[in-house]
Every structure is written in C-alpha cells, then in structure tokens.
Design a protein around this motif. Structure first.
Motif, PDB file in Angstrom:
ATOM      1  N   THR A   1       0.824  -1.201   0.000  1.00  0.00           N
ATOM      2  CA  THR A   1       0.000   0.000   0.000  1.00  0.00           C
ATOM      3  C   THR A   1       0.864   1.260   0.000  1.00  0.00           C
ATOM      4  O   THR A   1       1.940   1.304   0.586  1.00  0.00           O
ATOM      5  CB  THR A   1      -0.922   0.040   1.223  1.00  0.00           C
ATOM      6  OG1 THR A   1      -0.131   0.093   2.413  1.00  0.00           O
ATOM      7  CG2 THR A   1      -1.825  -1.171   1.269  1.00  0.00           C
ATOM      8  N   THR A   2       0.370   2.282  -0.678  1.00  0.00           N
ATOM      9  CA  THR A   2       0.984   3.609  -0.693  1.00  0.00           C
ATOM     10  C   THR A   2      -0.126   4.647  -0.604  1.00  0.00           C
ATOM     11  O   THR A   2      -1.308   4.342  -0.824  1.00  0.00           O
ATOM     12  CB  THR A   2       1.785   3.845  -1.984  1.00  0.00           C
ATOM     13  OG1 THR A   2       0.884   3.858  -3.103  1.00  0.00           O
ATOM     14  CG2 THR A   2       2.850   2.768  -2.192  1.00  0.00           C
ATOM     15  N   ALA A   3       0.269   5.876  -0.314  1.00  0.00           N
ATOM     16  CA  ALA A   3      -0.718   6.959  -0.267  1.00  0.00           C
ATOM     17  C   ALA A   3      -1.375   7.137  -1.627  1.00  0.00           C
ATOM     18  O   ALA A   3      -2.583   7.412  -1.719  1.00  0.00           O
ATOM     19  CB  ALA A   3      -0.042   8.252   0.185  1.00  0.00           C
ATOM     20  N   ARG A   4      -0.608   6.974  -2.714  1.00  0.00           N
ATOM     21  CA  ARG A   4      -1.172   7.133  -4.057  1.00  0.00           C
ATOM     22  C   ARG A   4      -2.254   6.079  -4.311  1.00  0.00           C
ATOM     23  O   ARG A   4      -3.332   6.384  -4.827  1.00  0.00           O
ATOM     24  CB  ARG A   4      -0.078   7.021  -5.118  1.00  0.00           C
ATOM     25  CG  ARG A   4      -0.583   7.375  -6.530  1.00  0.00           C
ATOM     26  CD  ARG A   4       0.333   6.820  -7.613  1.00  0.00           C
ATOM     27  NE  ARG A   4       1.699   7.243  -7.488  1.00  0.00           N
ATOM     28  CZ  ARG A   4       2.226   8.352  -8.026  1.00  0.00           C
ATOM     29  NH1 ARG A   4       1.445   9.174  -8.723  1.00  0.00           N
ATOM     30  NH2 ARG A   4       3.497   8.629  -7.873  1.00  0.00           N
ATOM     31  N   LEU A   5      -1.964   4.843  -3.956  1.00  0.00           N
ATOM     32  CA  LEU A   5      -2.941   3.778  -4.196  1.00  0.00           C
ATOM     33  C   LEU A   5      -4.204   3.988  -3.379  1.00  0.00           C
ATOM     34  O   LEU A   5      -5.325   3.745  -3.867  1.00  0.00           O
ATOM     35  CB  LEU A   5      -2.319   2.420  -3.878  1.00  0.00           C
ATOM     36  CG  LEU A   5      -1.215   1.949  -4.826  1.00  0.00           C
ATOM     37  CD1 LEU A   5      -0.638   0.624  -4.344  1.00  0.00           C
ATOM     38  CD2 LEU A   5      -1.726   1.815  -6.257  1.00  0.00           C
ATOM     39  N   ARG A   6      -4.054   4.440  -2.144  1.00  0.00           N
ATOM     40  CA  ARG A   6      -5.245   4.715  -1.330  1.00  0.00           C
ATOM     41  C   ARG A   6      -6.058   5.846  -1.948  1.00  0.00           C
ATOM     42  O   ARG A   6      -7.297   5.813  -1.928  1.00  0.00           O
ATOM     43  CB  ARG A   6      -4.833   5.044   0.104  1.00  0.00           C
ATOM     44  CG  ARG A   6      -4.307   3.829   0.884  1.00  0.00           C
ATOM     45  CD  ARG A   6      -4.155   4.139   2.362  1.00  0.00           C
ATOM     46  NE  ARG A   6      -3.062   5.069   2.605  1.00  0.00           N
ATOM     47  CZ  ARG A   6      -1.804   4.701   2.836  1.00  0.00           C
ATOM     48  NH1 ARG A   6      -1.490   3.419   2.855  1.00  0.00           N
ATOM     49  NH2 ARG A   6      -0.867   5.605   3.067  1.00  0.00           N
TER      50      ARG A   6
END
Length: 504
Positions: free
Chosen positions: A115-120
C-alpha cells in the motif's frame, strides 16, 4: 502448457469462485509496472476468470490474452522505454488513473505489491487496496534488522550470515573486516528492492559509496554461491494459528554483466535446477519458522519472499526478506501449477480480502512435496522433473533503438542465423518448452517504441528440465546467451521524436 500436466480444473474453479466471493462484485484493478501482471492466473492452463482485472494500470501494456478488460499503460502515451520511464510511470498516469478508477461502477479492489498513499487515493472512498501494508512492509524489510528477525524466529545460526548492525557512522574497512571475519563485505541499508540498498565492499572507495546510504547498516560477510529466491504464503487458520506454505527455491543469477545486469541485481530466476535435499529441507523448515513468527508478532498474512545463498558445500544462508509480491511472483506461480494447484497469488488476494482459500492442501503435505520437487524429484501431478525460469532482457547498447522484425510478444526460437523465429502465440511461461529451444518473450515493446540504453525489453520465460538460462551464479548459459544475442539482432538504431520523449 508445453508437455506438462495441467493443473486440476476443479481446484481452479474453486479458487476462482472464492476470489470472486471475496471481491463481492467489486472490480479488480491491477497496478504494477508490467500491465500483464497476474497473467499466470488468468491465462494458460485452468485459468481463473475472476483474476482477470477490469482495469490494468502500469508502464508496459499487455498483449494477446494477457490483457485486462481495460488498460492504461504509460508507454502507450510516451512511446519511450527506458530507466527513467520505468521509475516514473505512476507519475505519468496519475491523474488519468484516478479518473479511470473513479469512473468504475463500484469502488475498486486494487491489487498491488504494497500500500501507498497514491494507491489509497486512487482507490477512493469505499475502495480497497489488496496489498501488504506499506508501513508493515518497510518495518519488516529493514535490511539492518534482518538478522535480529532470524534470531527471533528461531532460525539456526548455521543459516545466518555473519554480520553486525551499525547504527551510526560506518567504521573503517579494516575494523569491519575484523568484526565480520571476512575480507569482502556486503553493506545493506533501507528497504529498497531490485538490488538497491546493497553494496559490495572490497576497498575504502567502495565503503565510502556504501556510507552514502542512510543507516542503520547491516555489514555482512560476502558469501560465494548461488543466490536464491523462495516464495512463502501465510494463511490464517480459524483457531488463530497460521498455515505456512513454502514454494521451491530458485537459482538466481546476479550481477550478470553480459546481460546488462549490474552488481547485486538479479538477472532472473531458474526453478528447474535441483537443490541438495538436506538444504531444501532446512530452508523450508526455517521459512515456516519465519512465517509463524511474523504472524504471531505482526499478524502478517499473504505472500512474502525469502532470499538466500546456497553455498558451494550445500548450506543455505538467508540474506533478505521481501514482504510483498516480487518480480518472481508471476513465473514462480508455475511451480504451483505443476503440482496441480492454482498459483499462490490467488490465495494471497483472497486472504487479503478476508476470504479463506479452502482449495489449498494441508501445509505440511505441501511442504514435504516441496522438498521432493526442489531436490530433483517429480512433483505430484507433474509429468516430469524440471520447472520454470525467466531471464531479464535489457537493451545493452549505448544508443536508442527500436525492436523490429518480430511479431510482438509470443513464443520464439533462436534460429541458425542468430535471429528469432516465431513459433506460436503465447502469454504463459508454460506455453514455451525450453527443452525444444523455445522461449516466451513477454512484454516486448511495440515496433514504434524507442528503447533507451538500459531499457527493459521484457523477459524470456519457459519451462525446462534443464539447462536453463544460467550456467553459473554470475554467468549465462549458452542457451541464455543465444536468446539475448538473437534479440539484440532485432534492434535497429532509432532517434526519438519530440512526441516520444514528452507526454502529450
């Protein structure tokens, strides 16, 4: 699937149903550099229909049957393939990807490495990122803490590389050599993948380059031998325990200069080469210990990978953990298919979505068969010994080129003239039989794409009883050399146009 027995169709149908139930009507979206990610699940033998993504977001597009229902590939927009492009592709499609996911009829499930901030942000309200938690991954993968993890998991001392942890400034070379007990050192730091974060140290200048990394550092002895990767799957049980499934270990060639692969970086993996039986048994036992420890202390479930060195005298020594999908995940899934099962990746996604992969056998039974298969025996449901491999393909020249005279990704064979002859369409490693001189060339660039020096040209994949693409830990086999040389003969000089170097 070449000359090998197909996976069990009933188990594949069950795995597909369980994955579909876990998705619960939500669209599956693949986000990875290779747009054909997860193709081993949804193409080839006994495909899982639920695993075909509704949308694939990546750098390189898929092909043939290895395509999602919709595709967003950065390369289709830039027309250029190179090192900068493969690291910045997510930035290049960021706004377009966010719009595409927001337009889906239901909140998506994004399948990714971690998970990354971009994916969230892309997943949006109500969306799900089916990946290992990014913070958990960074914590466990910290190279400087790996030896402590092995100790805590109860891995025997004989399977640990002599090393020390350095919190502050690195001492001088002589001091480190004395502490570790070796002249050649390996200095590691951080959580990077692909060989980044690892430096081989022979001289004070090498140490100075290693010291440029942010600490803390792991300083270990250099261990000669074959590098190896092993995929592990942890599945929670209803009683609060965990079942740990260990795939067979590979032989991984690293630092293969003739293939354009730098020091510490992988040139690919070969699962067809046998391991010593005792070494395989020790590795499987230790991998189970690590999986149980990570479940008990971190509640880690799903896929992770363990890297080890197989020494010339047959002793495995662990050197790294990767808590996520890996570059090996696509092709290593063939190992499970050769044993009549769907790939681990199907169970990984099901587990991350809260489901239960009931199609898996008992872990002890599976792991016992792993030792048999890894040590050269014939695995259950497999018509012969051997296994899959992949070889990374790089543009090894100094100037921009285009790939010409081919029919795109598919199965080829090097011909007597030193070029590549088309054999048939293909999307799955098992579509090519290297015993017959065949390879699947996956993720090749289109003819109009300009490839810059160092660009990924794709991968060469197949199943084989041997030999595979590697002759030694840092050297190609004659077969591997013939594939790379034949591909190089299809590269023609090219000059990028403005459209090809800037995004419209």
């Amino acid at each position: 699937m070449s000359a090998l027995t197909m996976p069990d169709a009933a188990l594949a149908e069950e795995a597909s149903r369980e994955l579909a139930a876990a998705l619960d009507g939500r669209p599956l979206v693949s986000v990875e550099r290779f747009g054909a990610s997860m193709r081993t699940l949804y193409t080839g033998p006994a495909p899982l229909a639920a695993a075909r993504p509704a949308l694939a977001v990546g750098c390189y597009p898929g092909w043939g049957e290895a395509v999602a229902r919709a595709v967003l590939a950065a390369e289709d927009r830039t027309g250029v393939r190179g090192s900068a492009q493969r690291h910045a592709w997510a930035d290049a499609v960021d706004a377009e990807a966010a719009r595409a996911l927001a337009a889906l009829p239901h909140p998506p499930v994004i399948a990714a490495w971690y998970t990354t901030a971009r994916l969230r942000r892309w997943a949006g309200p109500g969306g799900t990122v089916a990946a290992i938690d990014g913070r958990l991954r960074a914590d466990i993968e910290d190279k400087a803490s790996f030896d402590a993890l092995l100790r805590a998991a109860g891995v025997p001392d004989r399977m640990r590389i002599p090393c020390i942890r350095v919190e502050g400034r690195l001492p001088g070379l002589a001091d480190l050599q004395r502490h570790v007990g070796a002249r050649r050192l390996v200095v590691q730091a951080g959580t990077d993948s692909g060989g980044r974060g690892t430096h081989f140290v022979d001289t004070p200048a090498d140490l100075e380059r290693a010291a440029a990394m942010n600490g803390p550092y792991k300083v270990g002895a250099f261990i000669p031998g074959w590098s190896s990767n092993c995929t592990v799957l942890s599945v929670p049980c209803g009683d609060g325990s965990v079942a740990v499934y260990v795939d067979r270990p590979s032989h991984k060639a690293v630092g293969v200069a003739e293939a354009g692969i730098g020091p510490g970086k992988s040139a690919g993996n070969d699962w067809s080469r046998p391991w010593p039986r005792q070494a395989a048994a020790e590795l499987v036992d230790a991998a189970v210990r690590i999986g149980v420890h990570l479940w008990r202390t971190r509640r880690l479930a799903g896929l992770f990978g363990l890297d080890a060195i197989l020494t010339p005298d047959g002793q495995p020594l662990f050197n790294e953990i990767n808590v996520r999908n890996q570059g090996t995940t696509e092709v290593s899934g063939v190992n499970q298919q050769l044993r009549g099962l769907p790939p681990f990746l199907a169970a990984h996604l099901t587990v991350l979505l809260g489901g239960e992969p009931r199609w898996l056998p008992e872990a002890d039974t599976f792991n016992h068969a792993t030792v048999q298969a890894a040590s050269g025996g014939t695995a259950p449901s497999c018509g012969r010994a051997g296994g899959p491999f992949y070889l990374k393909l790089r543009h090894r020249g100094d100037g921009p080129v285009r790939l010409s005279g081919l029919r795109g990704p598919g199965v080829y064979r090097p011909d007597p003239a030193g070029r590549l002859a088309w054999v048939r369409p293909g999307t799955h490693p098992g579509h090519a039989d290297a015993d017959l001189g065949e390879v699947l060339l996956a993720s090749l660039p289109a003819e109009e794409v300009v490839c810059l020096p160092g660009a990924e040209l794709g991968t060469a994949e197949a199943v084989t009883t041997g030999p595979g693409p590697f002759a030694a830990p840092h050297r190609l086999s004659a077969f591997g050399t013939s594939v790379l040389d034949a591909l190089t003969n299809h590269l023609t000089p090219a000059t990028p146009t403005p459209r090809e170097v800037t995004r419209p």
